[in-house]
Design a protein around this motif. Structure first.
Motif, short mmCIF file in Angstrom:
data_model
loop_
_atom_site.label_atom_id
_atom_site.label_comp_id
_atom_site.label_asym_id
_atom_site.label_seq_id
_atom_site.Cartn_x
_atom_site.Cartn_y
_atom_site.Cartn_z
N THR B 50 1.65 -1.12 0.00
CA THR B 50 -0.08 0.01 -0.02
C THR B 50 0.93 1.11 0.39
OG1 THR B 50 -0.35 0.23 2.51
CG2 THR B 50 -1.75 -1.65 1.67
N SER B 51 -0.27 2.28 -0.36
CA SER B 51 0.79 3.81 0.15
C SER B 51 1.03 3.96 1.27
CB SER B 51 0.29 4.89 -0.70
OG SER B 51 -0.95 4.89 0.48
N ASP B 52 0.99 3.88 2.15
CA ASP B 52 1.52 3.52 2.96
C ASP B 52 2.65 1.95 3.75
OD1 ASP B 52 -0.91 3.27 5.57
OD2 ASP B 52 -0.30 2.17 3.27
N GLY B 53 3.33 2.09 2.95
CA GLY B 53 4.36 1.83 3.30
C GLY B 53 3.53 -0.14 3.92
N GLU B 54 2.08 -1.05 4.37
CA GLU B 54 2.66 -2.35 4.28
C GLU B 54 2.40 -3.33 3.64
OE1 GLU B 54 -0.42 -1.40 7.82
OE2 GLU B 54 -0.74 -3.25 7.19
N SER B 55 2.02 -4.31 3.68
CA SER B 55 2.27 -5.32 2.80
C SER B 55 1.36 -6.33 3.17
CB SER B 55 3.46 -6.61 2.44
OG SER B 55 4.68 -5.45 2.41
N PHE B 56 0.28 -6.98 2.14
CA PHE B 56 -0.75 -7.67 2.21
C PHE B 56 -0.63 -8.81 1.54
CE2 PHE B 56 -3.99 -5.32 4.99
CZ PHE B 56 -3.28 -3.82 4.45
N GLU B 57 -0.38 -10.16 1.34
CA GLU B 57 -0.76 -10.90 0.91
C GLU B 57 -1.82 -12.12 0.90
OE1 GLU B 57 2.82 -14.31 1.34
OE2 GLU B 57 1.04 -15.26 2.13
N ILE B 58 -2.68 -12.00 -0.50
CA ILE B 58 -3.61 -12.61 -0.73
C ILE B 58 -3.42 -13.52 -1.41
CG2 ILE B 58 -4.92 -11.00 0.13
CD1 ILE B 58 -5.64 -9.74 -2.23
N ASP B 59 -3.95 -14.41 -1.49
CA ASP B 59 -4.78 -16.00 -2.72
C ASP B 59 -5.07 -14.87 -4.04
OD1 ASP B 59 -6.07 -18.14 -0.45
OD2 ASP B 59 -4.15 -18.16 -0.87
N ASP B 60 -4.65 -15.28 -4.81
CA ASP B 60 -4.93 -14.70 -6.31
C ASP B 60 -6.15 -14.37 -6.73
OD1 ASP B 60 -3.53 -17.60 -8.86
OD2 ASP B 60 -4.87 -17.37 -7.01
N SER B 61 -6.87 -15.90 -5.92
CA SER B 61 -7.86 -16.07 -7.00
C SER B 61 -8.72 -14.58 -6.28
CB SER B 61 -8.36 -17.29 -6.20
OG SER B 61 -8.99 -16.80 -4.52
N ILE B 62 -8.80 -14.37 -5.38
CA ILE B 62 -9.26 -13.07 -4.45
C ILE B 62 -8.37 -11.89 -4.72
CG2 ILE B 62 -9.47 -11.68 -2.49
CD1 ILE B 62 -9.49 -14.31 -1.13
N ALA B 63 -7.44 -11.47 -5.54
CA ALA B 63 -6.66 -10.49 -6.21
C ALA B 63 -7.71 -10.08 -7.41
CB ALA B 63 -5.21 -10.83 -5.80
N LEU B 64 -7.68 -11.14 -8.30
CA LEU B 64 -7.98 -11.03 -9.24
C LEU B 64 -9.32 -11.02 -9.64
CD1 LEU B 64 -6.44 -14.47 -10.72
CD2 LEU B 64 -5.60 -12.15 -11.63
N GLN B 65 -10.04 -10.46 -8.77
CA GLN B 65 -11.40 -9.43 -8.95
C GLN B 65 -10.65 -8.39 -9.10
OE1 GLN B 65 -14.18 -10.29 -5.76
NE2 GLN B 65 -13.57 -11.90 -5.35
N SER B 66 -10.02 -7.60 -9.50
CA SER B 66 -9.36 -6.21 -9.39
C SER B 66 -8.76 -6.23 -11.15
CB SER B 66 -8.59 -5.87 -7.91
OG SER B 66 -7.46 -5.06 -9.13
N GLU B 67 -8.99 -5.98 -11.32
CA GLU B 67 -8.68 -5.69 -13.19
C GLU B 67 -7.56 -5.09 -13.18
OE1 GLU B 67 -13.10 -6.51 -15.44
OE2 GLU B 67 -11.01 -6.09 -16.96
N THR B 68 -7.63 -4.77 -12.67
CA THR B 68 -6.17 -3.57 -12.24
C THR B 68 -5.25 -4.68 -11.87
OG1 THR B 68 -7.29 -1.63 -12.10
CG2 THR B 68 -4.90 -1.35 -11.99
N ILE B 69 -4.98 -5.49 -10.99
CA ILE B 69 -4.33 -6.27 -10.20
C ILE B 69 -3.82 -7.47 -11.14
CG2 ILE B 69 -3.61 -8.02 -8.40
CD1 ILE B 69 -4.33 -6.19 -6.63
N ALA B 70 -5.28 -8.05 -11.97
CA ALA B 70 -4.89 -8.78 -13.46
C ALA B 70 -4.00 -9.30 -13.88
CB ALA B 70 -6.41 -9.31 -13.36
N HIS B 71 -3.52 -7.25 -14.85
CA HIS B 71 -3.77 -6.67 -15.62
C HIS B 71 -2.03 -6.48 -15.25
CE1 HIS B 71 -6.82 -4.71 -18.01
NE2 HIS B 71 -6.36 -5.76 -18.28
N LEU B 72 -1.91 -6.22 -13.71
CA LEU B 72 -0.01 -5.91 -13.72
C LEU B 72 0.20 -7.61 -13.04
CD1 LEU B 72 -0.77 -3.88 -10.47
CD2 LEU B 72 0.23 -3.39 -12.55
N ILE B 73 -0.33 -8.59 -12.66
CA ILE B 73 0.37 -10.43 -12.98
C ILE B 73 0.66 -10.50 -13.89
CG2 ILE B 73 -0.70 -12.13 -12.41
CD1 ILE B 73 -1.82 -11.00 -9.73
N GLY B 74 0.30 -10.00 -15.17
CA GLY B 74 0.13 -10.37 -16.34
C GLY B 74 1.61 -9.77 -16.70
#
Lengths: 453, 191
Positions: B50-74
């Protein structure tokens, strides 16, 4: 000093509890696109109101790519026309970028025709929904749709009610998925047929016809169509088109849609209905009056739909089927809903013989105010009762108790695989008494549950 | 001798089995793909910063609901050793967004999801607007629709412009004459 005065003025209304605890105007800080997204959830009338909130909001409502308005929402037709003219014309150098235009218009004889120029204006480049509904309007007042409508490349959903589809040469609606046409007048049969068959991805078609629409033989030829619903409606009082007096003799419906899954005829009054390539058909509703008179036509029709899994028929359709019994075998049919007149109950067992794999049956025993000519006795047991029928529901809210009990006991006594028998009772009948009698019925199936509601 | 190697990629349930047999001086390589139904889907973890420096680890099935992240992964160049940086999202907001995505990735009936959504949006104003901005930046259409509808409902519930202004703290910067003019222009909508 002036600043504090205007701030006070703005906050003179009652504060809703809890929402604006921050005291900061966050909503106005959102970018235009997101405010537009929020306003999209409101009706056009509600979003126009936001124009007085502040300078920021003055023209935001004009950015919404949706116009959903009924002429009845404005004080008169002329106000309606000038509002739309100003909305569509505002600040756009080139054509409007509306996604959706929905207009419900009520106009009188002397009102000017405007829909044509509005459609011309919005038909390209981004229009996805077009809904034009004139409500009940006499034939003379019907507006003719412009040619730009038929070549709208981005259109997905089209609804045209009570308009005149004039003559057109070419149709290019490459994305159109759903189309609803109600009580329109067409130039001729060929133009309606062209409109339907020229939409390469059309999935859902709903037509309500009127007897004087210049179409006698309707050919529905479509490669992608999966759902079709057809009905006959009437005309405006001034047109004096009365269905009862109309001669439908030459009318016909010819359907050739290899992907068609769902078909509904709801008072479709053409005496000739032919369905070819019905291999994909899974559910058919034959409601209201089916209007097939010729035995050969009837047999061909029912044979063509004999592959369906689910069917719903009105009592009129049941009467028609009675005249050509034994009906063709519907080997795939597992769910059937049928309305039956009490006098025709005697034919029920033989009728069910056409559905050897029937699992679920809903019977609507209707119009039981008629007294039965003779007591019904159901004795013949068709195949499905012996092997597959697991669920029976008797919707008999107006039926006399003896008839209900006879039908209920017929199923309870004979259905080997019956799991659930549901009986609907009217307010007047004693639930406890009926339930006691029902539970006393001999049951063929040991797992049968009887439910009274 | 036999040399067995196995490699498994994130969502594949196949196993590549490599046999190397030495026959005299010839090496034969046999590749066999075994589709194993017993292997459960191995989900890959995505790390978001995040912008304030924290890290979040999540499953890809959850992250992929964000189209922005889906593009970043690719796009391989987008990730750093610390995960994907999200410049416009703070940790508070991201954890709420993740809560939404987790629920909507789980198995639940439409009715249950609707009820859950209704409870989810019962938050204070600044959170709703932060969620709108985050859902827009991360391109999560369900969340954007839900939050915009919530704000729209609040606007619709107000009986007049004064109430809308009070609810959202909008400052009225019109002169009385200007406001009167506007009201007259679209009089019909105020009735």
């Amino acid at each position: 000093m002036e600043e504090s005065f205007s701030k006070e003025k703005g906050k003179c209304g009652q504060r809703s509890a809890g929402f604006s605890s921050a005291g900061e105007d966050m909503i106005s800080k959102l970018p235009d696109s997101l405010i537009s997204q929020i306003l999209l959830c409101l009706s056009t009338k509600e979003s126009v109101r936001t124009s007085v909130l502040s300078n920021r909001w003055k023209s935001l409502w004009r950015l919404i790519p949706v116009l959903d308005l009924a002429s009845s929402e404005l004080p008169d037709y002329n106000a309606f026309v000038s509002f739309i003219d100003s909305f569509l014309g505002f600040g756009r150098e080139d054509k409007s970028c509306l996604h959706k235009l929905k207009l419900v218009i009520h106009k009188c004889e002397n009102d000017q025709s405007c829909v044509t120029r509005w459609i011309d204006f919005v038909a390209t480049p981004k229009l996805e929904h077009l809904h034009v509904d004139f409500g009940l309007v006499s034939r003379e007042c019907m507006e003719v749709m412009p040619l730009s409508l038929y070549v709208c490349e981005t259109l997905l959903h089209l609804t045209l009610n009570w308009v005149s589809l004039g003559w057109f040469k070419s149709v290019s609606l490459p994305r159109l998925k759903t189309m609803r046409l109600e009580s329109n007048i067409y130039a001729n049969e060929a133009s309606l047929q062209l409109l339907i068959s020229s939409c390469p991805v059309l999935e859902d078609l709903n037509i309500v016809r009127r007897p004087d629409d210049n179409v006698k033989v309707l050919r529905v030829h479509s490669q992608a169509l999966t759902s079709l619903s057809m009905r006959v409606g009437g005309g405006h009082d001034d047109d004096e088109v009365y269905i009862e007096d109309f001669d439908f003799e030459d009318f016909a419906v010819l359907i050739d849609a290899p992907r068609l899954k769902y078909l509904t005829f709801d008072y479709e009054l053409s005496p000739s209905k032919v369905i070819s390539n019905s291999g994909s058909l899974t559910k058919v509703n034959l409601l209201g009056c089916l209007c097939l008179w010729d035995d050969l036509v009837k047999r061909k029709f029912f044979t063509s739909i004999s592959g369906v899994k689910d069917m719903n028929i009105s009592y009129d359709t049941f009467e028609i089927i009675k005249t050509i019994m034994p009906l063709a075998q519907f080997c795939n049919l597992s769910c059937l809903e049928a309305a039956v007149l009490p006098d025709s109950l005697g034919s029920l067992p033989r009728f069910l013989e056409s559905f050897p794999n029937l699992k679920s049956l809903i019977l609507d025993l209707c119009d039981c105010t008629l007294t039965l000519r003779e007591e019904i006795r159901l004795s013949f047991v068709p195949q499905c009762l012996l092997s597959s029928l697991g669920f029976v529901e008797l919707k008999t809210s107006c039926c006399g108790t003896p008839t209900k009990m006879e039908v209920a006991s017929y199923f309870a006594k004979n259905a080997v695989m019956l799991k659930k028998l549901v009986l609907h009772l009217s307010m007047l009948e004693e639930k406890s008494v009926v339930l006691r009698d029902l539970l006393a019925l001999p049951r063929r199936s040991s797992t049968c549950q009887i439910i009274v509601c | 001798f036999h040399f067995l190697s196995r490699s498994q990629s994130n969502s594949l349930t196949t196993t590549r089995v490599l046999y190397k047999e030495i026959h005299n001086s010839t090496a034969h390589y046999f590749f066999r793909r075994i589709s194993s139904l017993k292997l459960t889907k191995m989900s890959k973890k995505i790390v978001l910063k995040t912008s304030d420096g924290e890290s979040f680890e999540i499953d890809d099935s959850i992250a992929l609901q964000s189209e922005t992240i889906a593009h970043l992964i690719g796009d391989d160049s987008a990730s750093t050793s610390n995960g994907f940086p999200l410049a416009n999202v703070t940790s508070n907001v991201l954890s709420t967004v993740i809560e939404y995505c987790k629920k909507h990735a789980s198995v639940a009936s439409e009715e249950e999801l609707k009820k859950w959504d209704a409870e989810f949006v019962k938050v204070d104003d600044s959170t709703i607007f932060d969620l709108i901005l985050a859902a827009n930046y991360l391109n999560i259409s369900g969340l954007l629709d839900l939050t915009c509808q919530t704000v729209a409902d609040k606007i619709a519930a107000c009986k007049d412009a004064d109430e809308i202004r009070a609810t959202f703290d909008i400052e009225n910067d019109f002169t009385p004459e200007e406001e009167e003019e506007l009201r007259r222009e679209n009089q019909w909508s105020f009735q």
